[in-house]
Design a protein around this motif. Structure first.
Motif, PDB file in Angstrom:
ATOM      1  N   ARG A   2      51.484  46.252  34.312  1.00 47.29           N
ATOM      2  CA  ARG A   2      50.401  45.558  35.003  1.00 47.29           C
ATOM      3  C   ARG A   2      49.721  46.460  36.010  1.00 47.29           C
ATOM      4  O   ARG A   2      50.369  47.240  36.687  1.00 47.29           O
ATOM      5  CB  ARG A   2      50.958  44.329  35.735  1.00 47.29           C
ATOM      6  CG  ARG A   2      50.733  43.084  34.930  1.00 47.29           C
ATOM      7  CD  ARG A   2      51.154  41.866  35.689  1.00 47.29           C
ATOM      8  NE  ARG A   2      50.085  41.207  36.412  1.00 47.29           N
ATOM      9  CZ  ARG A   2      49.201  40.405  35.860  1.00 47.29           C
ATOM     10  NH1 ARG A   2      49.233  40.199  34.576  1.00 47.29           N
ATOM     11  NH2 ARG A   2      48.292  39.813  36.582  1.00 47.29           N
ATOM     12  N   ARG A   3      48.423  46.301  36.099  1.00 49.90           N
ATOM     13  CA  ARG A   3      47.638  47.081  37.062  1.00 49.90           C
ATOM     14  C   ARG A   3      47.503  46.277  38.344  1.00 49.90           C
ATOM     15  O   ARG A   3      47.449  45.060  38.323  1.00 49.90           O
ATOM     16  CB  ARG A   3      46.261  47.374  36.495  1.00 49.90           C
ATOM     17  CG  ARG A   3      46.324  48.176  35.230  1.00 49.90           C
ATOM     18  CD  ARG A   3      44.945  48.434  34.721  1.00 49.90           C
ATOM     19  NE  ARG A   3      44.872  49.866  34.498  1.00 49.90           N
ATOM     20  CZ  ARG A   3      43.804  50.587  34.634  1.00 49.90           C
ATOM     21  NH1 ARG A   3      42.677  50.050  34.982  1.00 49.90           N
ATOM     22  NH2 ARG A   3      43.834  51.871  34.415  1.00 49.90           N
ATOM     23  N   LYS A   5      45.508  44.842  41.698  1.00 50.67           N
ATOM     24  CA  LYS A   5      44.156  44.286  41.865  1.00 50.67           C
ATOM     25  C   LYS A   5      43.162  45.382  42.222  1.00 50.67           C
ATOM     26  O   LYS A   5      42.018  45.360  41.786  1.00 50.67           O
ATOM     27  CB  LYS A   5      44.163  43.202  42.936  1.00 50.67           C
ATOM     28  CG  LYS A   5      44.818  41.930  42.488  1.00 50.67           C
ATOM     29  CD  LYS A   5      44.740  40.863  43.555  1.00 50.67           C
ATOM     30  CE  LYS A   5      45.424  39.605  43.064  1.00 50.67           C
ATOM     31  NZ  LYS A   5      45.355  38.515  44.016  1.00 50.67           N
ATOM     32  N   THR A   8      42.330  47.286  39.042  1.00 48.69           N
ATOM     33  CA  THR A   8      41.470  46.460  38.199  1.00 48.69           C
ATOM     34  C   THR A   8      40.039  46.442  38.733  1.00 48.69           C
ATOM     35  O   THR A   8      39.077  46.575  37.973  1.00 48.69           O
ATOM     36  CB  THR A   8      42.029  45.022  38.110  1.00 48.69           C
ATOM     37  OG1 THR A   8      43.344  45.090  37.544  1.00 48.69           O
ATOM     38  CG2 THR A   8      41.157  44.140  37.244  1.00 48.69           C
ATOM     39  N   THR A  11      38.421  49.788  38.023  1.00 42.81           N
ATOM     40  CA  THR A  11      38.054  49.877  36.604  1.00 42.81           C
ATOM     41  C   THR A  11      36.767  49.109  36.341  1.00 42.81           C
ATOM     42  O   THR A  11      35.864  49.586  35.654  1.00 42.81           O
ATOM     43  CB  THR A  11      39.195  49.336  35.715  1.00 42.81           C
ATOM     44  OG1 THR A  11      40.352  50.146  35.916  1.00 42.81           O
ATOM     45  CG2 THR A  11      38.811  49.359  34.244  1.00 42.81           C
ATOM     46  N   ARG A  12      36.666  47.927  36.913  1.00 40.76           N
ATOM     47  CA  ARG A  12      35.458  47.109  36.747  1.00 40.76           C
ATOM     48  C   ARG A  12      34.237  47.831  37.326  1.00 40.76           C
ATOM     49  O   ARG A  12      33.174  47.868  36.696  1.00 40.76           O
ATOM     50  CB  ARG A  12      35.657  45.758  37.423  1.00 40.76           C
ATOM     51  CG  ARG A  12      34.495  44.811  37.213  1.00 40.76           C
ATOM     52  CD  ARG A  12      34.718  43.515  38.011  1.00 40.76           C
ATOM     53  NE  ARG A  12      33.610  42.626  37.864  1.00 40.76           N
ATOM     54  CZ  ARG A  12      33.533  41.643  36.991  1.00 40.76           C
ATOM     55  NH1 ARG A  12      34.533  41.416  36.166  1.00 40.76           N
ATOM     56  NH2 ARG A  12      32.465  40.876  36.940  1.00 40.76           N
ATOM     57  N   GLY A  45      38.428  46.643  23.426  1.00 43.25           N
ATOM     58  CA  GLY A  45      39.192  45.424  23.662  1.00 43.25           C
ATOM     59  C   GLY A  45      39.365  45.083  25.133  1.00 43.25           C
ATOM     60  O   GLY A  45      39.513  43.921  25.490  1.00 43.25           O
ATOM     61  N   GLY A  46      39.318  46.083  25.995  1.00 37.30           N
ATOM     62  CA  GLY A  46      39.490  45.849  27.428  1.00 37.30           C
ATOM     63  C   GLY A  46      38.287  45.225  28.101  1.00 37.30           C
ATOM     64  O   GLY A  46      38.383  44.739  29.230  1.00 37.30           O
ATOM     65  N   TYR A  48      36.690  42.425  27.651  1.00 40.83           N
ATOM     66  CA  TYR A  48      36.758  40.997  27.958  1.00 40.83           C
ATOM     67  C   TYR A  48      37.810  40.649  29.009  1.00 40.83           C
ATOM     68  O   TYR A  48      37.859  39.509  29.455  1.00 40.83           O
ATOM     69  CB  TYR A  48      36.942  40.193  26.671  1.00 40.83           C
ATOM     70  CG  TYR A  48      35.696  40.291  25.818  1.00 40.83           C
ATOM     71  CD1 TYR A  48      34.551  39.572  26.152  1.00 40.83           C
ATOM     72  CD2 TYR A  48      35.637  41.151  24.717  1.00 40.83           C
ATOM     73  CE1 TYR A  48      33.381  39.684  25.406  1.00 40.83           C
ATOM     74  CE2 TYR A  48      34.477  41.256  23.963  1.00 40.83           C
ATOM     75  CZ  TYR A  48      33.356  40.526  24.317  1.00 40.83           C
ATOM     76  OH  TYR A  48      32.198  40.639  23.586  1.00 40.83           O
ATOM     77  N   ARG A  49      38.573  41.612  29.442  1.00 46.63           N
ATOM     78  CA  ARG A  49      39.446  41.398  30.607  1.00 46.63           C
ATOM     79  C   ARG A  49      38.632  41.433  31.901  1.00 46.63           C
ATOM     80  O   ARG A  49      39.089  40.947  32.921  1.00 46.63           O
ATOM     81  CB  ARG A  49      40.534  42.464  30.661  1.00 46.63           C
ATOM     82  CG  ARG A  49      41.679  42.166  29.729  1.00 46.63           C
ATOM     83  CD  ARG A  49      42.784  43.197  29.878  1.00 46.63           C
ATOM     84  NE  ARG A  49      42.926  43.744  28.529  1.00 46.63           N
ATOM     85  CZ  ARG A  49      43.071  45.007  28.227  1.00 46.63           C
ATOM     86  NH1 ARG A  49      43.143  45.907  29.165  1.00 46.63           N
ATOM     87  NH2 ARG A  49      43.168  45.394  26.986  1.00 46.63           N
ATOM     88  N   HIS A  50      37.455  42.014  31.831  1.00 43.88           N
ATOM     89  CA  HIS A  50      36.621  42.187  33.024  1.00 43.88           C
ATOM     90  C   HIS A  50      35.358  41.334  33.017  1.00 43.88           C
ATOM     91  O   HIS A  50      34.849  40.982  34.087  1.00 43.88           O
ATOM     92  CB  HIS A  50      36.234  43.661  33.168  1.00 43.88           C
ATOM     93  CG  HIS A  50      37.410  44.562  33.339  1.00 43.88           C
ATOM     94  ND1 HIS A  50      38.044  44.729  34.547  1.00 43.88           N
ATOM     95  CD2 HIS A  50      38.093  45.319  32.441  1.00 43.88           C
ATOM     96  CE1 HIS A  50      39.056  45.560  34.395  1.00 43.88           C
ATOM     97  NE2 HIS A  50      39.106  45.934  33.133  1.00 43.88           N
TER      98      HIS A  50
END
Length: 191
Positions: A2-3, A5, A8, A11-12, A45-46, A48-50
């Motif tokens: 897990r990353r 916050k 994350t 990355t966003r 694929g990543g 839609y996590r953001h």
């Protein structure tokens, strides 16, 4: 694994920044999510996590690009006072460097026609950016808090945008440079 916050969020921010560059460079429609995510050093694929959708990313990347453009205009204007500030704004916006660097330049000049066809959230972001650009110019005019100043600033910004856009379209480099120079000269005596 897990990353955090913070990771994350970073990355966003990286995706948003990369998208802003790629959209201005290639156009919104021509920028696919797979290529964009690869440019950001991530997998498709990543995404839609953001973000819930490409439209959400378009809005956020546009807001980021407008914020950078507004900051550049403010920086140019802050180096001098009065009428010279208008000249500094026009000189920076209508520079050969700005003409060449579409990927890092004004999102309006790079994406204006696509913004016009975008979702309401993106058009709202663009509207806010345009109004900020107009406000920066209006603040440097005589009697800045008047309707007249706002109208004049609107024409100033539209003139810069039109000149930059046309200078990017024409195939003859000499004509392109003449357009920028003539518009800078005209705007340096703006009332």
């Amino acid at each position: 694994m897990r990353r955090s916050k913070a990771e994350t969020a970073e990355t966003r921010r990286n995706i948003v920044k990369t998208a802003g560059i790629r959209f201005r460079q290639n156009g919104i429609c021509e920028t696919g999510l797979a290529d964009l995510m690869e440019s950001a050093g991530l997998t498709h694929g990543g995404f839609y996590r953001h973000f819930a959708s490409k439209d959400q990313l378009i809005s956020e990347a546009s807001a980021d690009a407008f914020a950078a453009n507004v900051a550049e205009m403010e920086a140019a204007a802050s180096t001098v006072k009065g009428r010279k500030a208008l000249e500094a704004i026009a000189d920076a916006y209508l520079s050969p460097e700005h003409r060449k660097d579409r990927a890092h330049g004004c999102p309006l000049a790079a994406l204006g026609s696509e913004f016009a066809r975008s979702e309401k959230s993106t058009r709202s972001v663009a509207t806010e950016g345009i109004l900020k650009m107009i406000a920066i110019v209006a603040e440097r005019l005589k009697d800045p808090n008047t309707v007249r100043a706002k109208k004049s600033a609107s024409v100033f910004v539209a003139t810069m945008l039109g000149a930059l856009t046309i200078s990017r379209i024409v195939a003859d480099p000499k004509v392109s440079s003449e357009i920028l120079a003539a518009t800078r000269a005209k705007l340096s005596s703006w009332e």
